[in-house]
Design a protein around this motif. Sequence first.
Motif, mmCIF file in Angstrom:
data_model
loop_
_atom_site.group_PDB
_atom_site.id
_atom_site.type_symbol
_atom_site.label_atom_id
_atom_site.label_comp_id
_atom_site.label_asym_id
_atom_site.label_seq_id
_atom_site.Cartn_x
_atom_site.Cartn_y
_atom_site.Cartn_z
ATOM 1 N N TYR A 132 17.594 -79.955 -61.028
ATOM 2 C CA TYR A 132 18.673 -80.855 -60.627
ATOM 3 C C TYR A 132 18.233 -81.644 -59.406
ATOM 4 C CZ TYR A 132 23.357 -82.257 -58.986
ATOM 5 O OH TYR A 132 24.443 -82.971 -58.547
ATOM 6 N N GLU A 133 18.261 -82.978 -59.523
ATOM 7 C CA GLU A 133 17.828 -83.849 -58.421
ATOM 8 C C GLU A 133 18.963 -84.768 -57.983
ATOM 9 O OE1 GLU A 133 14.184 -85.846 -59.496
ATOM 10 O OE2 GLU A 133 13.225 -83.973 -60.107
ATOM 11 N N PRO A 134 19.849 -84.272 -57.101
ATOM 12 C CA PRO A 134 20.944 -85.124 -56.641
ATOM 13 C C PRO A 134 20.463 -86.117 -55.578
ATOM 14 C CG PRO A 134 21.128 -82.944 -55.646
ATOM 15 C CD PRO A 134 19.917 -82.914 -56.529
ATOM 16 N N ILE A 135 20.901 -87.353 -55.713
ATOM 17 C CA ILE A 135 20.577 -88.400 -54.749
ATOM 18 C C ILE A 135 21.890 -88.902 -54.155
ATOM 19 C CG2 ILE A 135 19.574 -90.717 -54.487
ATOM 20 C CD1 ILE A 135 17.910 -90.022 -57.054
ATOM 21 N N ASP A 136 21.936 -89.053 -52.844
ATOM 22 C CA ASP A 136 23.151 -89.588 -52.223
ATOM 23 C C ASP A 136 22.780 -90.368 -50.972
ATOM 24 O OD1 ASP A 136 26.311 -88.816 -52.804
ATOM 25 O OD2 ASP A 136 25.965 -89.509 -50.758
ATOM 26 N N VAL A 156 16.818 -77.015 -57.279
ATOM 27 C CA VAL A 156 17.448 -78.229 -56.733
ATOM 28 C C VAL A 156 16.464 -78.970 -55.837
ATOM 29 C CG1 VAL A 156 19.403 -79.124 -55.389
ATOM 30 C CG2 VAL A 156 19.682 -77.019 -56.710
ATOM 31 N N ALA A 157 16.378 -80.288 -55.991
ATOM 32 C CA ALA A 157 15.567 -81.126 -55.101
ATOM 33 C C ALA A 157 16.381 -82.345 -54.701
ATOM 34 C CB ALA A 157 14.278 -81.542 -55.801
ATOM 35 N N THR A 158 16.908 -82.366 -53.467
ATOM 36 C CA THR A 158 17.782 -83.469 -53.041
ATOM 37 C C THR A 158 16.957 -84.648 -52.511
ATOM 38 O OG1 THR A 158 17.977 -82.677 -50.761
ATOM 39 C CG2 THR A 158 19.570 -81.825 -52.336
#
Length: 323
Positions: free
Chosen positions: A108-112, A134-136
Amino acid sequence: MQTQLTTSFDTPFEEEVYQGLMAYPKHLSSKYFYDAEGDALFQQIMDMPEYYLTDREFEIFDTYKQEICNTFSSGGEPFNLIELGAGDGKKTKILLKQLVDSGIKFTYEPIDISQNVLDGLENSLKRELPELAVATQQGTYFEALKKINAKDGTRKVILFLGSNIGNLLHPQAISFLKQVQGLMAPGDLFFIGLDQKKHPQTILDAYNDPTGITAAFNKNVLKRINTELQADFDLDAFLHWEVYDPESGTAKSYLVANSPQTVNIKKLGLTVGFKKWETIHTEISQKYDDETVTWLSEKSGFRITEQFTDVDGQFKNYLFEKR
Ligand code: AVJ
């Protein structure tokens, strides 16, 4: 009257504030709503009964999690689940849990745009789904896109939820979607949540709550200018004003000066005058229908392969594939 004393900018924020307040009519970008305080206000907005968007998309995921996750994991090979504008991940977690439980291998790679939001998301995921990789990544959507490696052989499923694309006018949305499309390989998927046209009053209520949370959210851009650019905006001298055009499906937010005033922005060496009732346009929240979504998808090289909706058809999630 507006005086210009300096023109060198240290940040895009400075430059955009300068350009936006020197323009006629004035405007500021809604992407600057989101500092720690703005994040907290948006969190409150999502919890308001009037802001139906989050609840409806939550309902869609809760109802169709199995179907949605089946489309993501087609073939069963590992993939990267990239989310643009992940926020608190409340809705995404339904899908993440479903995928983890089904034993599918994915990262899961969330970008914000907000590091603050990403830290919160990462911490909550560590607690709630410790087995999830996870990798933000912090950045704007456009910066984020550059970081998505088109040549990375791993399959990509890209999420763009919450009608976040609604902050863009159609031509900007098409250019954005084209960029996403260009980074996708055959077999990659794009899953987008789009708020639908509906009773105009329902939309106005969602963006004009009686408790003033949305007003505070809108004014947060002025507050940021005050603290970050040493300015003296009087927040009480501006009204939050929302309009909705049922033909175009565009909701627009304004700040309206309720008295003539002069604002000093020290960091920019700028003095900005406002006439009584002068406006600053701060946000658009576009609403869609199937015709418009089909048009947008075709213009940007996609095909709609699936769609999911809540019982009242208030919100829809569409699965796009490269054509
Ligand atoms: C986060 C862009 C989807 O436009 O509905 C909420 C932001 N603005 N209330 C939206 C917002 C005012 C929201 N998005």
